[in-house]
Design a protein around this motif. Structure first.
Motif, PDB file in Angstrom:
ATOM      1  N   THR A 166      11.719   9.894   2.644  1.00 25.72           N
ATOM      2  CA  THR A 166      10.352   9.551   2.933  1.00 25.72           C
ATOM      3  C   THR A 166       9.252  11.024   3.184  1.00 25.72           C
ATOM      4  N   VAL A 167       8.166  11.080   2.530  1.00 18.63           N
ATOM      5  CA  VAL A 167       7.406  12.167   2.580  1.00 18.63           C
ATOM      6  C   VAL A 167       6.052  11.588   2.654  1.00 18.63           C
ATOM      7  N   SER A 168       5.156  12.281   3.473  1.00 15.68           N
ATOM      8  CA  SER A 168       3.859  11.861   3.770  1.00 15.68           C
ATOM      9  C   SER A 168       2.967  12.681   2.685  1.00 15.68           C
ATOM     10  N   THR A 169       3.423  13.869   2.176  1.00 17.34           N
ATOM     11  CA  THR A 169       2.740  14.712   0.961  1.00 17.34           C
ATOM     12  C   THR A 169       3.828  14.732  -0.095  1.00 17.34           C
ATOM     13  N   VAL A 170       3.204  14.301  -1.469  1.00 15.05           N
ATOM     14  CA  VAL A 170       4.018  14.263  -2.367  1.00 15.05           C
ATOM     15  C   VAL A 170       4.472  15.771  -2.738  1.00 15.05           C
ATOM     16  N   THR A 171       5.667  16.422  -3.094  1.00 15.59           N
ATOM     17  CA  THR A 171       6.204  17.726  -3.176  1.00 15.59           C
ATOM     18  C   THR A 171       5.595  18.029  -4.353  1.00 15.59           C
ATOM     19  N   GLY A 174       0.821  -1.158   0.107  1.00 18.07           N
ATOM     20  CA  GLY A 174       0.162  -0.044   0.158  1.00 18.07           C
ATOM     21  C   GLY A 174       0.910   1.102  -0.012  1.00 18.07           C
ATOM     22  N   VAL A 175       0.236   2.315  -0.199  1.00 25.82           N
ATOM     23  CA  VAL A 175       0.807   3.673  -0.432  1.00 25.82           C
ATOM     24  C   VAL A 175       1.028   4.291   0.967  1.00 25.82           C
ATOM     25  N   GLY A 176       2.126   4.999   1.206  1.00 22.99           N
ATOM     26  CA  GLY A 176       2.298   5.717   2.279  1.00 22.99           C
ATOM     27  C   GLY A 176       3.288   4.838   3.395  1.00 22.99           C
ATOM     28  N   ILE A 234      15.388   1.394  -2.634  1.00 20.85           N
ATOM     29  CA  ILE A 234      15.736   1.548  -4.356  1.00 20.85           C
ATOM     30  C   ILE A 234      14.759   2.245  -4.947  1.00 20.85           C
ATOM     31  N   ARG A 235      14.867   3.339  -5.705  1.00 23.59           N
ATOM     32  CA  ARG A 235      13.708   4.063  -6.391  1.00 23.59           C
ATOM     33  C   ARG A 235      13.939   4.343  -7.794  1.00 23.59           C
ATOM     34  N   ALA A 236      13.162   3.979  -8.568  1.00 24.08           N
ATOM     35  CA  ALA A 236      13.345   4.274  -9.963  1.00 24.08           C
ATOM     36  C   ALA A 236      12.373   5.559 -10.399  1.00 24.08           C
ATOM     37  N   VAL A 237      13.103   6.604 -10.834  1.00 19.27           N
ATOM     38  CA  VAL A 237      12.455   7.865 -10.968  1.00 19.27           C
ATOM     39  C   VAL A 237      11.596   8.210 -12.059  1.00 19.27           C
ATOM     40  N   SER A 238      10.230   8.501 -11.665  1.00 20.42           N
ATOM     41  CA  SER A 238       9.106   8.524 -12.478  1.00 20.42           C
ATOM     42  C   SER A 238       8.855  10.002 -12.947  1.00 20.42           C
ATOM     43  N   ASN A 239       9.315  10.842 -11.887  1.00 19.64           N
ATOM     44  CA  ASN A 239       8.987  12.230 -12.204  1.00 19.64           C
ATOM     45  C   ASN A 239       9.982  13.108 -11.466  1.00 19.64           C
ATOM     46  N   PRO A 240      10.068  14.322 -11.900  1.00 17.57           N
ATOM     47  CA  PRO A 240      10.875  15.245 -11.063  1.00 17.57           C
ATOM     48  C   PRO A 240      10.141  15.740  -9.980  1.00 17.57           C
ATOM     49  N   VAL A 241      11.079  15.935  -8.894  1.00 16.97           N
ATOM     50  CA  VAL A 241      10.228  16.565  -7.573  1.00 16.97           C
ATOM     51  C   VAL A 241      10.388  18.092  -8.044  1.00 16.97           C
ATOM     52  N   GLY A 242       9.158  18.439  -7.770  1.00 17.76           N
ATOM     53  CA  GLY A 242       9.019  19.927  -7.876  1.00 17.76           C
ATOM     54  C   GLY A 242       7.553  20.480  -8.271  1.00 17.76           C
ATOM     55  N   PRO A 243       7.406  21.446  -9.110  1.00 17.64           N
ATOM     56  CA  PRO A 243       5.900  22.075  -9.498  1.00 17.64           C
ATOM     57  C   PRO A 243       5.269  20.764 -10.169  1.00 17.64           C
ATOM     58  N   ARG A 244       3.976  20.540  -9.448  1.00 17.87           N
ATOM     59  CA  ARG A 244       3.210  19.348  -9.786  1.00 17.87           C
ATOM     60  C   ARG A 244       2.819  19.390 -11.382  1.00 17.87           C
ATOM     61  N   ASP A 245       3.097  18.396 -11.937  1.00 14.05           N
ATOM     62  CA  ASP A 245       3.091  18.263 -13.542  1.00 14.05           C
ATOM     63  C   ASP A 245       2.834  16.814 -13.908  1.00 14.05           C
ATOM     64  N   ARG A 246       1.357  16.343 -13.865  1.00 10.44           N
ATOM     65  CA  ARG A 246       1.189  14.954 -13.961  1.00 10.44           C
ATOM     66  C   ARG A 246       1.544  14.734 -15.483  1.00 10.44           C
ATOM     67  N   ALA A 247       1.521  15.512 -16.429  1.00 14.44           N
ATOM     68  CA  ALA A 247       1.934  15.162 -17.708  1.00 14.44           C
ATOM     69  C   ALA A 247       3.437  14.855 -17.778  1.00 14.44           C
ATOM     70  N   GLY A 250      10.368   0.891  -5.529  1.00 12.29           N
ATOM     71  CA  GLY A 250       9.171   1.453  -6.331  1.00 12.29           C
ATOM     72  C   GLY A 250       9.676   2.516  -6.915  1.00 12.29           C
ATOM     73  N   ILE A 251       8.759   3.277  -7.467  1.00 12.97           N
ATOM     74  CA  ILE A 251       8.790   4.550  -8.321  1.00 12.97           C
ATOM     75  C   ILE A 251       8.963   5.783  -7.216  1.00 12.97           C
ATOM     76  N   GLY A 252       9.798   6.844  -7.916  1.00 12.91           N
ATOM     77  CA  GLY A 252       9.671   7.794  -6.997  1.00 12.91           C
ATOM     78  C   GLY A 252      10.032   9.185  -7.643  1.00 12.91           C
ATOM     79  N   GLY A 253      10.101  10.222  -6.853  1.00  9.85           N
ATOM     80  CA  GLY A 253      10.471  11.811  -7.638  1.00  9.85           C
ATOM     81  C   GLY A 253      11.959  11.804  -7.359  1.00  9.85           C
ATOM     82  N   GLY A 254      12.642  12.433  -8.419  1.00 14.11           N
ATOM     83  CA  GLY A 254      13.873  12.608  -8.550  1.00 14.11           C
ATOM     84  C   GLY A 254      14.293  14.140  -8.488  1.00 14.11           C
TER      85      GLY A 254
HETATM   86  O1  LIG Z   1      -0.566  13.897  -7.845  1.00 17.20           O
HETATM   87  C1  LIG Z   1       0.591  14.288  -8.194  1.00 17.20           C
HETATM   88  O2  LIG Z   1       0.898  15.355  -8.625  1.00 17.20           O
HETATM   89  C2  LIG Z   1       1.530  13.137  -7.645  1.00 17.20           C
HETATM   90  C3  LIG Z   1       2.901  13.475  -7.994  1.00 17.20           C
HETATM   91  C4  LIG Z   1       4.023  12.346  -7.808  1.00 17.20           C
HETATM   92  C5  LIG Z   1       3.365  11.360  -7.186  1.00 17.20           C
HETATM   93  C6  LIG Z   1       2.128  11.135  -6.686  1.00 17.20           C
HETATM   94  C7  LIG Z   1       1.767   9.950  -6.189  1.00 17.20           C
HETATM   95  O3  LIG Z   1       0.577   9.748  -5.609  1.00 17.20           O
HETATM   96  C8  LIG Z   1       2.619   8.693  -6.057  1.00 17.20           C
HETATM   97  C9  LIG Z   1       2.602   8.005  -5.018  1.00 17.20           C
HETATM   98  C10 LIG Z   1       3.393   6.951  -5.089  1.00 17.20           C
HETATM   99  O4  LIG Z   1       4.600   6.643  -6.229  1.00 17.20           O
HETATM  100  C11 LIG Z   1       5.720   7.137  -5.095  1.00 17.20           C
HETATM  101  N1  LIG Z   1       6.056   8.409  -5.962  1.00 17.20           N
HETATM  102  C12 LIG Z   1       6.223   8.712  -7.247  1.00 17.20           C
HETATM  103  N2  LIG Z   1       6.871   9.985  -7.233  1.00 17.20           N
HETATM  104  C13 LIG Z   1       6.767  10.677  -6.073  1.00 17.20           C
HETATM  105  C14 LIG Z   1       7.106  11.606  -5.764  1.00 17.20           C
HETATM  106  O5  LIG Z   1       7.595  12.772  -6.567  1.00 17.20           O
HETATM  107  N3  LIG Z   1       6.988  12.258  -4.514  1.00 17.20           N
HETATM  108  C15 LIG Z   1       6.510  11.250  -3.411  1.00 17.20           C
HETATM  109  N4  LIG Z   1       6.244   9.851  -3.759  1.00 17.20           N
HETATM  110  C16 LIG Z   1       6.363   9.824  -5.295  1.00 17.20           C
HETATM  111  C17 LIG Z   1       5.239   7.186  -3.737  1.00 17.20           C
HETATM  112  O6  LIG Z   1       6.387   6.197  -3.158  1.00 17.20           O
HETATM  113  C18 LIG Z   1       3.958   6.289  -3.628  1.00 17.20           C
HETATM  114  O7  LIG Z   1       3.914   5.059  -3.611  1.00 17.20           O
HETATM  115  C19 LIG Z   1       1.044  12.193  -7.162  1.00 17.20           C
END
Ligand SMILES: O=C(O)c1cccc(C(=O)CC[C@H]2O[C@@H](n3cnc4c(=O)[nH]cnc43)[C@H](O)[C@@H]2O)c1
Length: 259
Positions: free
Chosen positions: A162-167, A59-61, A207-220, A90-94
């Motif tokens: 580890t954050v409880s709120t995505v940056t 699960g998430v969190g 281990i984190r594979a980077v799916s998105n940059p950490v910063g201003p929200r941009d789902r695209a 899992g995936i994560g922000g870079g």
């Molecule tokens: O809605 C958004 O803008 C948004 C942006 C990035 C991630 C999320 C998630 O809800 C993903 C949660 C899930 O994925 C991991 N994850 C992936 N990227 C990040 C991130 O930049 N910051 C924190 N967590 C991320 C996370 O471990 C969760 O399992 C939504």
């Protein structure tokens, strides 16, 4: 050796199992499933002893991650076959910026697993629970293991927050890096997994594979497919690294610790 891998969601679990299967002698044979109370684990099959890797989507969190990891660790300990390593994957922000760059599609291995927002806001700014005098905000994996996994995976080493709120803003990203200058990635589960591992006296790695940059929200800008593919590669690399650097090579002066 027995390794527990904890992911947040099924897609991450499946990517990790794919990578572990591809790296084993059995190729793409279907994984074995087995249950512990509240959760189902997958083990790439057939088991290439002495390395057993069990993968759990908890699960998430951080709370869900800790609950899943603690349940699996306890079940294994009670069965007489305890785990020797726990991995949050899992995936994560870079984080990117001057002097640092965890690009989308790349992999980060944790020098430290850090609870970045566990503490109190005060008029003087954020104070961590460690500085408040109760608890820890950091777990450090064995350095030799971190090096071996990073080398096998072609990954960077750095702090994983580890954050409880995505940056979602540049300002928050800058504040996190100011507080932890070695930060390379953020996600939401690593510290929960590491806390459960610490209770059982077992080292933890993230281990984190980077799916998105950490910063201003941009789902695209998310590249989840690329990150899951990189996660599979990192899973295969973990297998290689554990063969090359088994626990007896994790030097005692560099063993895992909390602070
Ligand atoms: O809605 C958004 O803008 C948004 C942006 C990035 C991630 C999320 C998630 O809800 C993903 C949660 C899930 O994925 C991991 N994850 C992936 N990227 C990040 C991130 O930049 N910051 C924190 N967590 C991320 C996370 O471990 C969760 O399992 C939504």
């Amino acid at each position: 050796m027995r390794v527990l891998v904890v992911t947040a969601v099924d897609a991450e679990r499946d990517a990790f199992v794919r990578g572990a299967s591809a790296a084993g002698p059995a190729g793409t044979v279907e994984p074995v499933e087995f249950a512990v109370p509240g959760f189902v684990l997958r083990r790439p099959a057939p088991v290439p002893e002495p390395l057993v890797i069990d993968v759990l989507a908890a699960g998430v969190g951080p709370a869900a991650a800790a609950a899943g990891a603690a349940t699996a660790l306890t079940a294994a300990a009670l069965s007489g076959s305890p785990y020797g390593l726990v991995v949050s994957a899992g995936i994560g922000g870079g984080f990117t910026g001057p002097g640092r760059g965890a690009a989308v599609g790349s992999v980060v291995v944790s020098d430290a697993i850090v609870a970045a927002d566990l503490g109190a806001e005060t008029p003087a700014g954020f104070v961590s629970v460690t500085d408040l005098g109760f608890g820890t905000v950091e777990h450090r994996p064995p350095a030799a293991l971190v090096r071996a996994v990073a080398e096998a995976a072609g990954a960077q080493r750095g702090d994983v927050l580890t954050v409880s709120t995505v940056t979602g803003t540049a300002e928050r990203a800058a504040a996190l890096v100011a507080a932890r200058p070695a930060a390379l990635a953020e996600a939401m589960e690593g510290f929960g997994v590491a806390e459960a591992a610490a209770v059982h006296g077992v080292p933890a790695l993230e281990i984190r594979a980077v799916s998105n940059p950490v910063g201003p929200r941009d789902r695209a800008a998310w590249r989840i497919g690329d990150a899951l593919q990189a996660l599979s590669g990192a899973s295969a690399a973990l297998r290689e690294a554990l063969r090359a650097a088994p626990p007896e090579t994790w030097s005692t002066s560099e063993t895992w610790s909390t602070s």
